[in-house]
Write a protein that holds these residues in place. Structure first.
Motif, mmCIF file in Angstrom:
data_model
loop_
_atom_site.group_PDB
_atom_site.id
_atom_site.type_symbol
_atom_site.label_atom_id
_atom_site.label_comp_id
_atom_site.label_asym_id
_atom_site.label_seq_id
_atom_site.Cartn_x
_atom_site.Cartn_y
_atom_site.Cartn_z
ATOM 1 N N LEU A 147 0.802 -1.222 0.000
ATOM 2 C CA LEU A 147 0.000 0.000 0.000
ATOM 3 C C LEU A 147 0.841 1.281 0.000
ATOM 4 O O LEU A 147 0.578 2.202 -0.780
ATOM 5 C CB LEU A 147 -0.927 0.014 1.225
ATOM 6 C CG LEU A 147 -1.764 1.273 1.435
ATOM 7 C CD1 LEU A 147 -2.711 1.485 0.265
ATOM 8 C CD2 LEU A 147 -2.549 1.190 2.747
ATOM 9 N N ILE A 148 1.846 1.342 0.852
ATOM 10 C CA ILE A 148 2.598 2.584 1.021
ATOM 11 C C ILE A 148 3.304 3.053 -0.260
ATOM 12 O O ILE A 148 3.439 4.269 -0.464
ATOM 13 C CB ILE A 148 3.584 2.465 2.199
ATOM 14 C CG1 ILE A 148 2.784 2.332 3.504
ATOM 15 C CG2 ILE A 148 4.510 3.667 2.278
ATOM 16 C CD1 ILE A 148 3.631 2.245 4.755
ATOM 17 N N PRO A 149 3.753 2.159 -1.165
ATOM 18 C CA PRO A 149 4.338 2.668 -2.414
ATOM 19 C C PRO A 149 3.405 3.594 -3.192
ATOM 20 O O PRO A 149 3.875 4.458 -3.948
ATOM 21 C CB PRO A 149 4.648 1.392 -3.199
ATOM 22 C CG PRO A 149 4.952 0.394 -2.148
ATOM 23 C CD PRO A 149 3.974 0.701 -1.038
ATOM 24 N N ALA A 150 2.095 3.429 -3.018
ATOM 25 C CA ALA A 150 1.156 4.352 -3.663
ATOM 26 C C ALA A 150 1.294 5.749 -3.067
ATOM 27 O O ALA A 150 1.274 6.758 -3.791
ATOM 28 C CB ALA A 150 -0.267 3.843 -3.495
ATOM 29 N N VAL A 151 1.454 5.818 -1.748
ATOM 30 C CA VAL A 151 1.661 7.106 -1.082
ATOM 31 C C VAL A 151 2.997 7.709 -1.515
ATOM 32 O O VAL A 151 3.100 8.909 -1.795
ATOM 33 C CB VAL A 151 1.624 6.932 0.449
ATOM 34 C CG1 VAL A 151 1.872 8.263 1.155
ATOM 35 C CG2 VAL A 151 0.294 6.332 0.887
ATOM 36 N N ASN A 152 4.027 6.859 -1.600
ATOM 37 C CA ASN A 152 5.338 7.320 -2.056
ATOM 38 C C ASN A 152 5.256 7.930 -3.453
ATOM 39 O O ASN A 152 5.872 8.962 -3.735
ATOM 40 C CB ASN A 152 6.333 6.157 -2.081
ATOM 41 C CG ASN A 152 6.589 5.582 -0.703
ATOM 42 O OD1 ASN A 152 6.412 6.251 0.309
ATOM 43 N ND2 ASN A 152 7.003 4.324 -0.656
ATOM 44 N N ALA A 153 4.509 7.253 -4.328
ATOM 45 C CA ALA A 153 4.391 7.733 -5.708
ATOM 46 C C ALA A 153 3.741 9.107 -5.764
ATOM 47 O O ALA A 153 4.132 9.967 -6.565
ATOM 48 C CB ALA A 153 3.591 6.734 -6.541
ATOM 49 N N LEU A 154 2.752 9.339 -4.910
ATOM 50 C CA LEU A 154 2.078 10.639 -4.903
ATOM 51 C C LEU A 154 2.981 11.723 -4.332
ATOM 52 O O LEU A 154 3.035 12.843 -4.856
ATOM 53 C CB LEU A 154 0.785 10.540 -4.094
ATOM 54 C CG LEU A 154 -0.311 9.640 -4.675
ATOM 55 C CD1 LEU A 154 -1.486 9.539 -3.721
ATOM 56 C CD2 LEU A 154 -0.765 10.139 -6.041
ATOM 57 N N LEU A 155 3.704 11.410 -3.260
ATOM 58 C CA LEU A 155 4.551 12.412 -2.616
ATOM 59 C C LEU A 155 5.781 12.752 -3.451
ATOM 60 O O LEU A 155 6.004 13.903 -3.820
ATOM 61 C CB LEU A 155 4.983 11.914 -1.230
ATOM 62 C CG LEU A 155 3.881 11.831 -0.177
ATOM 63 C CD1 LEU A 155 4.381 11.086 1.063
ATOM 64 C CD2 LEU A 155 3.397 13.222 0.206
ATOM 65 N N LEU A 156 6.588 11.727 -3.766
ATOM 66 C CA LEU A 156 7.790 11.989 -4.553
ATOM 67 C C LEU A 156 7.433 12.336 -5.988
ATOM 68 O O LEU A 156 8.091 13.173 -6.618
ATOM 69 C CB LEU A 156 8.724 10.779 -4.512
ATOM 70 C CG LEU A 156 10.061 10.969 -5.230
ATOM 71 C CD1 LEU A 156 10.866 12.098 -4.596
ATOM 72 C CD2 LEU A 156 10.869 9.675 -5.233
#
Length: 243
Positions: A147-156
Motif C-alpha cells: 500500500l505505502i508505495p502508492a503514497v510514495n508515488a504521490l509524494l515523490l
C-alpha cells in the motif's frame, strides 16, 4: 546540497536495489508461507532466511532513497519531501515486522517449538503459532509494500513532476498507478482479491514501472541540470530578499 549527480546516482542505485531484492524475496517466500509445514526441511528454512536477508536490504534501501533525495526534494516542497521520508520509514518498519514474523517461523517445526530451555509445544499450539506468524507477515506486507508505495508515488511524484528533475512521463506513470494500487490493497483487505494474485500483480505494475523507470533514469542520466539550477535559484531568492 551535495553534488546533484552524486545524489541522483546514489538514489537511482538504491531504487534498483529495492527492485532486485523485493522480487526474488517474494518468489522464494510466497510458496513457503502458503505451506509452512515445508519448514521442516532445513533447505526450506535456509531459503526463507535468505528471503528475510533480502528484505532487510530492501528495508534499508527504502529508507536510503528518501534520505538521499531529501536535500533536493525539499527545495521543491519541504512538506512532500518530509512526508516521503516518513512514508518510507513506515514502509521499512512494516517490511521488518514481516521479516521478524518469518524469522520466528523458522524456529517452529511441525510438532515442536525450538525455545532455549523451554518446553516442547503441542502440535496444535505450533499450528496456531504458525498461522498467527503468517497472518502478521501477510498484513504487514499488505500495509507496507502493498500500500505505502502508492503514497510514495504521490509524494515523490509530485516533487519530480513539478520540479522537472526527471521527464514528467515518469512521475505521471506513478500518478496512474497509485490509485490502482490503493484500490487493490483495499480490495485485498475486504477479501475481494488475493494478496498474491494476477489481479494484484497487474494493479501493482504501474507503480513498479514508475520506481524502475525512476531508478534507471537517475542512475544513467541523473537530474536535469536546468531543473537543478532553477531549484537552486529559487532557494537563493529569499536569502537575497532578507539581505
Amino acid at each position: 546540497m551535495s553534488h546533484p549527480r552524486r545524489l541522483a546516482l546514489t538514489a537511482g542505485l538504491l531504487y534498483l536495489v529495492t527492485v532486485v531484492t523485493s522480487i526474488p524475496a517474494l518468489a522464494v517466500k510466497a510458496p513457503i508461507l502458503k505451506d509452512p509445514a515445508t519448514l521442516a526441511s532445513p533447505a526450506v528454512r535456509n531459503a526463507l532466511l535468505g528471503a528475510t536477508l533480502l528484505e532487510v536490504v530492501l528495508a534499508s534501501s527504502c529508507v536510503g532513497t528518501a534520505v538521499v533525495l531529501y536535500p533536493i526534494a525539499r527545495r521543491q516542497s519541504e512538506t512532500a519531501a518530509l512526508g516521503f521520508v516518513m512514508s518510507r520509514l513506515a514502509e521499512a518498519g512494516l517490511v521488518l515486522l514481516g521479516v521478524a514474523a518469518m524469522v520466528s517461523l523458522t524456529t517452529i517445526v511441525p510438532g515442536t517449538t525450538i525455545v532455549p530451555d523451554g518446553p516442547t509445544a503441542a502440535p496444535a499450539t505450533v499450528s496456531s503459532a504458525t498461522s498467527a506468524l503468517v497472518a502478521i507477515h501477510d498484513w504487514a506486507f499488505l500495509l507496507g509494500p502493498g500500500l505505502i508505495p502508492a503514497v510514495n508515488a504521490l509524494l515523490l511524484g509530485s516533487v519530480m513532476y513539478r520540479s522537472g528533475l526527471v521527464p514528467r512521463i515518469i512521475p505521471a506513470v506513478g500518478f496512474i498507478g497509485a490509485p490502482l494500487l490503493m484500490a487493490s490493497a483495499i480490495a485485498t483487505l475486504f477479501g475481494l482479491v488475493e494478496q498474491v494474485s494476477a489481479v494484484a500483480g497487474l494493479a501493482a505494475l504501474p507503480v513498479a514501472l514508475w520506481e524502475i523507470s525512476l531508478g534507471l533514469w537517475l542512475t544513467v542520466k541523473g537530474f536535469r541540470p536546468e531543473a537543478v539550477a532553477r531549484l537552486i535559484r529559487s532557494a537563493a531568492e529569499p536569502a537575497r530578499a532578507i539581505e
